[in-house]
Design an enzyme around this catalytic site. Structure first.
Site, PDB file in Angstrom:
ATOM      1  N   ASP A   1      37.996  22.279  -0.881  1.00  7.68           N
ATOM      2  CA  ASP A   1      37.851  20.850  -1.211  1.00  7.68           C
ATOM      3  C   ASP A   1      36.725  20.257  -0.368  1.00  7.68           C
ATOM      4  O   ASP A   1      36.966  19.766   0.737  1.00  7.68           O
ATOM      5  CB  ASP A   1      39.188  20.130  -0.930  1.00  7.68           C
ATOM      6  CG  ASP A   1      39.160  18.672  -1.342  1.00  7.68           C
ATOM      7  OD1 ASP A   1      38.188  18.243  -1.993  1.00  7.68           O
ATOM      8  OD2 ASP A   1      40.129  17.956  -1.003  1.00  7.68           O
TER       9      ASP A   1
ATOM     10  N   HIS B   1      40.692   4.928   1.050  1.00 11.29           N
ATOM     11  CA  HIS B   1      41.575   6.096   0.968  1.00 11.29           C
ATOM     12  C   HIS B   1      41.844   6.617   2.372  1.00 11.29           C
ATOM     13  O   HIS B   1      41.326   6.090   3.352  1.00 11.29           O
ATOM     14  CB  HIS B   1      40.954   7.177   0.072  1.00 11.29           C
ATOM     15  CG  HIS B   1      39.590   7.642   0.517  1.00 11.29           C
ATOM     16  ND1 HIS B   1      39.400   8.446   1.616  1.00 11.29           N
ATOM     17  CD2 HIS B   1      38.346   7.401   0.010  1.00 11.29           C
ATOM     18  CE1 HIS B   1      38.107   8.702   1.758  1.00 11.29           C
ATOM     19  NE2 HIS B   1      37.436   8.066   0.797  1.00 11.29           N
TER      20      HIS B   1
ATOM     21  N   HIS C   1      46.056  18.771  -2.954  1.00 12.44           N
ATOM     22  CA  HIS C   1      46.863  17.850  -2.148  1.00 12.44           C
ATOM     23  C   HIS C   1      48.152  18.602  -1.879  1.00 12.44           C
ATOM     24  O   HIS C   1      49.100  18.542  -2.659  1.00 12.44           O
ATOM     25  CB  HIS C   1      47.099  16.528  -2.873  1.00 12.44           C
ATOM     26  CG  HIS C   1      45.816  15.763  -3.077  1.00 12.44           C
ATOM     27  ND1 HIS C   1      45.626  14.851  -4.068  1.00 12.44           N
ATOM     28  CD2 HIS C   1      44.638  15.804  -2.389  1.00 12.44           C
ATOM     29  CE1 HIS C   1      44.394  14.362  -3.990  1.00 12.44           C
ATOM     30  NE2 HIS C   1      43.780  14.924  -2.978  1.00 12.44           N
TER      31      HIS C   1
ATOM     32  N   GLU D   1      37.736  13.681   5.489  1.00 10.95           N
ATOM     33  CA  GLU D   1      36.872  13.160   4.430  1.00 10.95           C
ATOM     34  C   GLU D   1      36.656  11.653   4.484  1.00 10.95           C
ATOM     35  O   GLU D   1      37.018  10.942   3.545  1.00 10.95           O
ATOM     36  CB  GLU D   1      37.428  13.559   3.067  1.00 10.95           C
ATOM     37  CG  GLU D   1      38.895  13.240   2.835  1.00 10.95           C
ATOM     38  CD  GLU D   1      39.355  13.702   1.453  1.00 10.95           C
ATOM     39  OE1 GLU D   1      38.759  13.275   0.468  1.00 10.95           O
ATOM     40  OE2 GLU D   1      40.300  14.519   1.385  1.00 10.95           O
TER      41      GLU D   1
ATOM     42  N   GLU E   1      33.157  15.668   3.289  1.00 12.83           N
ATOM     43  CA  GLU E   1      34.501  16.267   3.401  1.00 12.83           C
ATOM     44  C   GLU E   1      34.407  17.746   3.774  1.00 12.83           C
ATOM     45  O   GLU E   1      33.681  18.512   3.141  1.00 12.83           O
ATOM     46  CB  GLU E   1      35.228  16.132   2.055  1.00 12.83           C
ATOM     47  CG  GLU E   1      36.594  16.810   2.027  1.00 12.83           C
ATOM     48  CD  GLU E   1      37.372  16.552   0.747  1.00 12.83           C
ATOM     49  OE1 GLU E   1      36.740  16.275  -0.289  1.00 12.83           O
ATOM     50  OE2 GLU E   1      38.618  16.627   0.807  1.00 12.83           O
TER      51      GLU E   1
ATOM     52  N   HIS F   1      44.156  15.247   4.089  1.00 11.14           N
ATOM     53  CA  HIS F   1      45.444  15.680   3.534  1.00 11.14           C
ATOM     54  C   HIS F   1      45.619  17.163   3.780  1.00 11.14           C
ATOM     55  O   HIS F   1      44.655  17.881   4.074  1.00 11.14           O
ATOM     56  CB  HIS F   1      45.494  15.356   2.027  1.00 11.14           C
ATOM     57  CG  HIS F   1      44.296  15.848   1.260  1.00 11.14           C
ATOM     58  ND1 HIS F   1      44.184  17.137   0.807  1.00 11.14           N
ATOM     59  CD2 HIS F   1      43.140  15.221   0.884  1.00 11.14           C
ATOM     60  CE1 HIS F   1      43.029  17.279   0.160  1.00 11.14           C
ATOM     61  NE2 HIS F   1      42.358  16.141   0.206  1.00 11.14           N
TER      62      HIS F   1
ATOM     63  N   ARG G   1      30.584  10.098   0.846  1.00 13.26           N
ATOM     64  CA  ARG G   1      31.746  10.762   1.447  1.00 13.26           C
ATOM     65  C   ARG G   1      31.296  12.130   1.928  1.00 13.26           C
ATOM     66  O   ARG G   1      30.459  12.772   1.280  1.00 13.26           O
ATOM     67  CB  ARG G   1      32.895  10.897   0.430  1.00 13.26           C
ATOM     68  CG  ARG G   1      34.116  11.636   1.001  1.00 13.26           C
ATOM     69  CD  ARG G   1      35.393  11.458   0.168  1.00 13.26           C
ATOM     70  NE  ARG G   1      35.341  12.039  -1.150  1.00 13.26           N
ATOM     71  CZ  ARG G   1      35.245  11.364  -2.290  1.00 13.26           C
ATOM     72  NH1 ARG G   1      35.173  10.043  -2.259  1.00 13.26           N
ATOM     73  NH2 ARG G   1      35.220  11.986  -3.456  1.00 13.26           N
TER      74      ARG G   1
ATOM     75  N   ASP H   1      46.779  24.638 -31.762  1.00 12.97           N
ATOM     76  CA  ASP H   1      47.360  25.881 -31.233  1.00 12.97           C
ATOM     77  C   ASP H   1      46.574  26.437 -30.051  1.00 12.97           C
ATOM     78  O   ASP H   1      46.628  27.627 -29.768  1.00 12.97           O
ATOM     79  CB  ASP H   1      47.478  26.927 -32.350  1.00 12.97           C
ATOM     80  CG  ASP H   1      46.140  27.209 -33.008  1.00 12.97           C
ATOM     81  OD1 ASP H   1      45.165  26.498 -32.681  1.00 12.97           O
ATOM     82  OD2 ASP H   1      46.058  28.133 -33.827  1.00 12.97           O
TER      83      ASP H   1
HETATM   84  N1  GLY Z   1      39.101  16.149  -4.204  1.00 18.12           N
HETATM   85  C1  GLY Z   1      40.239  15.383  -3.960  1.00 18.12           C
HETATM   86  C2  GLY Z   1      40.284  14.938  -2.577  1.00 18.12           C
HETATM   87  O1  GLY Z   1      39.293  15.020  -1.882  1.00 18.12           O
HETATM   88  O2  GLY Z   1      41.297  14.531  -2.092  1.00 18.12           O
HETATM   89 MN    MN Z   2      37.650  16.292  -2.260  1.00 20.76          MN
HETATM   90 MN    MN Z   3      40.273  16.008  -0.247  1.00 20.23          MN
END
Ligand code: GLY
Ligand code: MN
Ligand code: MN
Length: 453
Positions: free
Chosen positions: A265, A344, A355, A377, A400, A348, A398, A44
């Site tokens: 992000d 990738h 996203h 990124e 970003e 975006h 990475r 629940d």
């Molecule tokens: N954190 C998801 C992306 O960087 O797209």
């Molecule tokens: Mn990200």
């Molecule tokens: Mn991202």
């Protein structure tokens, strides 16, 4: 009484958005949007409620089990909301409800009905209309209500392209909230840099980041945080975050807050012990160089694709210089040899969803416009299994940031999170944090606290 769920934006902004939708609807049509519902986590207990982003965009209303109906006839427009009725017993247990009586004034709509009356009211309200804008399968609970109301329309259109294009271009109020989301997200990353030490667990760093978000009024992350030590960084959506951070490894952190429904992000990568090894530094510098070049190129009139093509060239050449790729640069690019290390996209749309929605066109070739917000990124991921010189194995990097398109180029909304090598080694990050604090607007914390009025 303050209703904690009312919007951070002025109510007129939601009204204006609905007017823009009305202007695009055919005469004698209706547009129907359902809200999210509570989702069970176990027995629940529910997951924390998060409103459907489209529903929020047109209502600023944060309750489950609601619907928005926009009705356009030849000579009139009418906004109608269906919502849960007041219920003293359930409100005592589960929280306040706006209720039918208060809804027209609070949400600035023409009429409100109980969601329990949808099946009887919807047919009356849409009588004589020929077309319905609706998206099936998005909210099965709503589809069921609609099916049970047994109204047949001459035509059914998808509202998604229309609303997505509107969401893609941010208003000045949305930009203000996104700036704050970027700033709070940067605070989280600075905190992570300050507290990371060898042998601390990934989840310890995650908890510090979430605390930093939360104490600035951002109750939730905008996606599940990634705290990835060493080789874990080569798993793009690593979210277990349950391993100890090792002396000599890098840690990749991809975490963003959700502030007043808007997403930050950011990804940063830095050495767990404060010192880069030579191979780590080489890969980091290559990613940083690619990211900075991309930021130069990501301006109105250019596309994400254009910047990504340049990123691919920089990375391919850089990986060749390090002896990780071998051959002719043009041929390697044509064969997409970089894909094993960069699998990738470059970025975006960013907004209510991390996203975010909006058309991209082939390969993200759509031209950027003022008011769009995107991520940038680039990354390089070299797993332990990769067939490369030994010193590069297990390195994932990475970097970003979030960019707002302006008439003067772009504005980096996440610039407060350090990324220069000299700023993220040893204790440099503490110096940055101190100077950032000193430069902040003195009422910033109040602004955060007041965001949900
Ligand atoms: N954190 C998801 C992306 O960087 O797209
Ligand atoms: Mn990200
Ligand atoms: Mn991202």
């Amino acid at each position: 009484m303050d209703l904690a769920y009312m919007a951070a934006l002025p109510q007129e902004e939601f009204t204006e958005r609905r007017q823009k939708v009305f202007a695009q609807m055919q005469p004698n049509s209706a547009l129907l949007l359902f809200s999210e519902i509570e989702k069970r986590r176990n027995n629940d207990c529910d997951f924390p409620f998060r409103q459907d982003s489209y529903f929020w965009y047109l209502t600023g209303f944060n309750e489950p089990n609601a619907a928005l109906l926009l009705i356009k006839t030849e000579d009139a427009e009418k906004a109608v909301v269906f919502l849960r009725p007041r219920d003293p017993f359930l409100e005592t247990w589960n929280g306040r409800r706006l209720g039918v009586e208060r809804a027209p004034q609070k949400l600035n709509v023409d009429e409100a009905y109980s969601i329990d009356d949808f099946k009887t009211e919807f047919p009356k309200l849409t009588e004589k209309l020929t077309a319905l804008y609706h998206v099936a399968d998005r909210h099965p609970w709503g589809d069921k209500l609609l099916a049970e109301s047994a109204v047949k329309f001459y035509a059914v259109f998808d509202w998604q392209p229309m609303l997505s294009e509107m969401r893609l271009i941010k208003s000045s109020n949305e930009i203000r909230l996104m700036q704050q989301a970027g700033q709070i997200t940067a605070f989280g990353h600075i905190k992570a840099m300050q507290v990371t030490r060898p042998n601390r667990f990934e989840y310890e760093i995650e908890s510090e980041i979430l605390y930093e978000f939360n104490r600035h009024g951002a109750k939730f992350p905008s996606y599940n945080s990634i705290i990835a030590g060493g080789d874990n960084a080569c798993i793009l959506h690593y979210t277990e975050n349950d391993q100890p951070l090792k002396d000599g490894d890098l840690v990749l952190i991809d975490a963003g807050c959700e502030f007043a429904m808007y997403a930050g992000d950011i990804t940063r990568t830095f050495p767990v012990n404060g010192k880069f090894t030579q191979p780590q530094r080489e890969i980091y510098e290559l990613v940083l160089k690619a990211q900075k070049r991309a930021i130069e190129l990501l301006v109105p009139g250019n596309s994400i694709k254009l910047a990504n093509d340049e990123v691919i060239r920089i990375k391919t050449q850089g990986l060749m210089d390090l002896g990780i790729l071998k051959g002719d640069v043009d041929k390697l690019i044509e064969e997409k040899a970089y894909r094993q290390f960069y699998m990738h996209g470059l970025g975006h749309w960013l907004g209510l969803d991390v996203h975010d929605v909006g058309r991209y066109d082939d390969d993200r070739s759509r031209k950027l416009e003022v008011g769009m917000i995107i991520t940038v990124e680039p990354g390089i991921y070299i797993s332990e299994e990769a067939d490369v010189p030994a010193q590069y194995k297990g390195i994932g990097v990475r970097i970003e940031d979030n960019l707002l398109m302006t008439e003067y180029g772009n504005k980096n909304l996440t610039a407060a999170a350090p990324k220069e090598i000299d700023d993220i080694i040893d204790n440099a990050v503490d110096v940055i944090a101190q100077s950032l604090k000193a430069s902040l607007h003195p009422h910033m914390n109040e602004d955060f606290a007041n965001c949900f009025v």
